[in-house]
Scaffold this active site. Structure first.
Site, PDB file in Angstrom:
ATOM      1  N   GLU A  35      31.266  34.128  49.842  1.00 56.50           N
ATOM      2  CA  GLU A  35      31.004  32.729  50.192  1.00 56.50           C
ATOM      3  C   GLU A  35      30.557  32.052  48.908  1.00 56.50           C
ATOM      4  OE1 GLU A  35      29.155  29.656  50.309  1.00 56.50           O
ATOM      5  OE2 GLU A  35      27.689  30.356  51.777  1.00 56.50           O
ATOM      6  N   CYS A  93      24.876  25.203  50.259  1.00 56.01           N
ATOM      7  CA  CYS A  93      26.299  25.359  49.931  1.00 56.01           C
ATOM      8  C   CYS A  93      27.172  24.354  50.672  1.00 56.01           C
ATOM      9  CB  CYS A  93      26.752  26.783  50.221  1.00 56.01           C
ATOM     10  SG  CYS A  93      26.352  27.332  51.892  1.00 56.01           S
ATOM     11  N   VAL A 134      30.906  33.872  39.487  1.00 58.06           N
ATOM     12  CA  VAL A 134      30.394  35.227  39.717  1.00 58.06           C
ATOM     13  C   VAL A 134      31.221  35.921  40.797  1.00 58.06           C
ATOM     14  CG1 VAL A 134      28.375  36.604  40.343  1.00 58.06           C
ATOM     15  CG2 VAL A 134      28.086  34.539  38.963  1.00 58.06           C
ATOM     16  N   GLY A 135      31.701  35.168  41.773  1.00 58.12           N
ATOM     17  CA  GLY A 135      32.557  35.751  42.808  1.00 58.12           C
ATOM     18  C   GLY A 135      33.785  36.421  42.223  1.00 58.12           C
ATOM     19  N   LYS A 160      20.583  43.391  46.942  1.00 56.83           N
ATOM     20  CA  LYS A 160      20.135  42.858  45.647  1.00 56.83           C
ATOM     21  C   LYS A 160      19.781  41.386  45.866  1.00 56.83           C
ATOM     22  CE  LYS A 160      20.941  40.825  42.200  1.00 56.83           C
ATOM     23  NZ  LYS A 160      20.174  39.666  41.583  1.00 56.83           N
ATOM     24  N   GLU A 215      30.028  21.508  42.080  1.00 47.46           N
ATOM     25  CA  GLU A 215      28.897  21.703  42.994  1.00 47.46           C
ATOM     26  C   GLU A 215      27.604  21.617  42.185  1.00 47.46           C
ATOM     27  OE1 GLU A 215      27.708  24.593  46.677  1.00 47.46           O
ATOM     28  OE2 GLU A 215      28.390  25.578  44.855  1.00 47.46           O
ATOM     29  N   GLY A 275      27.378  33.106  46.411  1.00 46.64           N
ATOM     30  CA  GLY A 275      27.004  32.567  45.108  1.00 46.64           C
ATOM     31  C   GLY A 275      28.091  31.664  44.564  1.00 46.64           C
ATOM     32  N   SER A 276      28.240  31.668  43.252  1.00 50.40           N
ATOM     33  CA  SER A 276      29.191  30.760  42.603  1.00 50.40           C
ATOM     34  C   SER A 276      30.585  31.375  42.505  1.00 50.40           C
ATOM     35  CB  SER A 276      28.696  30.433  41.188  1.00 50.40           C
ATOM     36  OG  SER A 276      28.813  31.582  40.361  1.00 50.40           O
TER      37      SER A 276
END
Length: 502
Positions: free
Chosen positions: A269, A303, A250-251, A193, A400, A246-247
């Site tokens: 990550e 990142c 969302v993780g 995705k 971040e 991602g963030s």
């Protein structure tokens, strides 16, 4: 090597690459989404629509997983010898090499990435990833065990099954192959995705995978949005592992969905707020170069960006002067122009998010030394921005930002450097600039981060494991550690002849 003029002429010829693939890629075919819906992918240079892309959601993920499951349970890919999988992966890498210019151009118009860097760094890195894991595919083997009783035991390493890969938008090519390559080498099948902001290159890679001879159903690409298609990957009962970049927000959702469905294996990550610590004995020119590159490379959409720069007081004033000069001289503009060092941010949402953090920095009392404004042109361009006198409690020091915004602070001692470096919920990377080996060793062992760079930055290598501590996630990309994320360990035990085993 041609002149800059020759390079620019070459770049101009691919400024508007033909968009060949806009549909979902499932079971070896490009297909419309079940709903028939599409979404726009936007050129961040102008804010204009590049193309309309098929919008996959839960039903499309179901079809893709069904294809991947059939390919895993009944297809040839997991059953091929490792050397045969490696041969096909090498062919895949060769095809990337043949189409490097077009692929780099797709990421430039979709993500605002520098064309010259895409062609010289991102695409070659993806090719190297494929070749590295292709070379590892026939070296996957277990161990013969020295059992404590009269038993013969050994382990098998077997592919984990169907894998879901959720790819971010900042490095759409590199991070796709960082995940896909070891999974292919292990013998897994997968559903990818890509980020909704950057779907174009992923669809092209699906086409090249088929040309290379990767069997139908092994590599499926479903474009769509995180809350629909991404959530369906995380919660799918027939996906055995999910890899997400991602963030942290969302993780957490990915982990929760994985736990509430089938307890699938998860690797995450989740970004960072990486410190770069510059000590009094540092080479000033090198330190300034590393600090600027560390935050402005890829327009700060990295990142591991060195977004917190700590400078020991003895060289602080002189180094700050150099940083401001370099930031003011940094060339922002058309990412196809080889003289340009920074293109546009990926989309309007990210552009506005960065500008809002800059406003936070001003309100909270940080000193704006340079930048801080959008560029006076179309598209999502932001000036390289440096704040000084940044305190640990300020948002620009904690969050971040994912943009060209540096937060500067002054240091006195090594102990203070370690304390400040660790005063973050993240732990992805850190940089140390010093000529003193004892300082480098002390600080590198004390900073809680997955990667420490000494007198360098962005020093990635495919053989060097990469991943985070704390809220930067867990699991490692690169190296053989990444291959083992996609393998199961099976133990096989038999009694020795005529020996009681109970």
């Amino acid at each position: 090597m041609g002149s800059h003029g020759d390079e620019y002429s070459s770049a101009s010829s691919v400024k508007n690459p033909t968009i060949k693939f806009t549909k979902l890629f499932i079971n070896g075919e490009f297909v419309d989404s079940v709903s028939g819906k599409t979404f726009e992918t936007i050129d961040p240079r102008t804010g204009e629509v590049i193309a309309r892309i098929a919008e996959g959601d839960k039903e499309d993920i179901d079809f893709a997983v069904k294809a991947a499951r059939h390919a895993f349970d009944h297809g040839p890919w997991p059953r091929l010898s490792g050397s045969e999988r490696g041969r096909i992966m090498m062919k895949f890498a060769d095809l990337l090499e043949e189409h490097a210019e077009e692929l780099a151009a797709l990421d430039t118009i979709d993500a605002g990435k520098l064309f010259s860097v895409g062609k010289a760094v991102d695409i070659p890195h993806a090719i190297s990833c494929l070749r590295y894991y292709a070379g590892a595919a026939d070296k996957v083997h277990g161990k013969v065990l020295k059992m404590s009783r009269e038993l013969h035991g050994y382990t098998l390493l077997e592919p984990i099954g169907v894998v879901g890969h959720i790819i971010p938008w900042n490095f759409p090519t590199v991070l796709l192959f960082v995940k896909v390559s070891p999974a292919l080498a292990a013998g897994c099948t997968m559903v990818v995705k890509p980020a909704e902001q950057t779907p174009l290159s992923a669809l092209y890679y699906a086409h090249l995978a088929k040309l290379a001879g990767i069997p139908d159903g092994v590599l499926n690409v479903v474009t769509g949005f995180g809350p629909t298609a991404g959530a369906a990957v995380s919660s799918h009962m027939d996906i055995d592992a999910v890899s997400f970049t991602g963030s942290p927000e969302v993780g957490r959702k990915v982990m929760q969905a994985a736990a509430e469905s089938n307890l699938k294996v998860v690797s995450l990550e989740l970004g960072g707020k990486s410190p770069l610590i510059i000590f009094d004995d540092a080479d000033l020119d090198m330190a300034a170069e590393l600090a600027i590159l560390g935050i402005l490379f890829n327009k700060g959409e990295a990142c591991v960006a060195s977004s917190r720069v700590y400078v020991q007081e003895g060289i602080y004033d002189e180094l700050v002067k150099k940083l401001v000069e370099k930031a003011k001289a940094w060339v922002v503009g058309d990412p196809f122009d080889p003289k340009v060092q920074q293109g546009p941010q990926v989309d309007r949402k990210q552009f506005e998010r960065i500008l809002s953090y800059i406003e936070h920095g001003k309100r909270e009392g940080a000193t704006l030394l340079t930048g801080g404004k959008p560029m006076a042109q179309n598209g999502y361009y932001i000036e390289p921005t440096i704040f000084a006198d940044v305190k640990e409690e300020m948002l620009i020091a904690k969050d971040e930002i994912f943009g060209p915004v540096m937060a500067l602070a002054k240091l006195k001692t090594i102990e203070e450097a370690i304390k400040k470096a660790n005063s973050t919920r993240y732990g992805l990377a850190a940089g140390i600039v010093t000529k003193d080996l004892n300082v480098a060793n002390t600080v590198s062992r004390s900073v809680r981060a997955g990667t420490i760079w000494i007198n360098c930055y962005f020093a990635f290598d495919i053989d060097c494991p990469f991943g985070g501590y704390k809220m930067s996630g867990f699991g490692r990309d690169y190296g053989l550690e990444a291959l083992h994320k996609y393998l199961q360990v099976k133990s096989v035990v038999t009694p020795l002849y005529n020996t009681p085993w109970l």
